[in-house]
Design a protein around this motif. Structure first.
Motif: not given
Length: 129
Positions: A95-115
């Protein structure tokens, strides 16, 4: 913390591409010990090894959410650089990057699907007077 993989050499290459070191004392053809921080380790285990440690069924991380692992980075740019390395090494961004106030988050799944979540926790915004 331990997660599963169907391909230990691929998992090792992926986590090294993210910039993490591997502790060879606890790594072999069935497991990779990823050093997330000085005293924080992630064991990436072959599914059969992981399954031998529990009586419960082992879920597939491609189809079931198992754990959300979040790792801080020192800047937004470092978050972006880490995710870019992960994408180049075979990961996917769910999914897209997320902004939660002063927190910036990007999710990445490894090749096995672990988040994995990579985040930068900036300075809290000043409370308005």
């Amino acid at each position: 913390m331990s997660i599963t993989t169907t391909d230990v050499p691929r998992a090792r290459a992926f986590y090294e591409a993210l910039g993490f070191e591997v502790d060879p004392r606890f790594s072999d053809e069935t497991a990779v010990c990823v050093v997330l921080e000085e005293h924080v380790f992630l064991m990436v285990l072959a599914r059969e090894v992981f399954a031998s440690m529990t009586d419960k069924p082992v879920a597939d991380p491609r189809t079931h959410a198992l754990v959300g692992l979040n790792v801080t980075r020192s800047s937004r740019e470092e978050v972006d650089e880490t995710v870019a390395r992960g994408l180049a090494a075979g990961g996917t961004e769910p999914g897209p990057a997320q902004e939660h106030g002063s927190m910036y988050v990007r999710d990445l799944e490894d090749p096995d699907g672990n988040n994995l979540g990579f985040l930068f926790m900036g300075e809290p915004e000043e409370a308005s007077a």
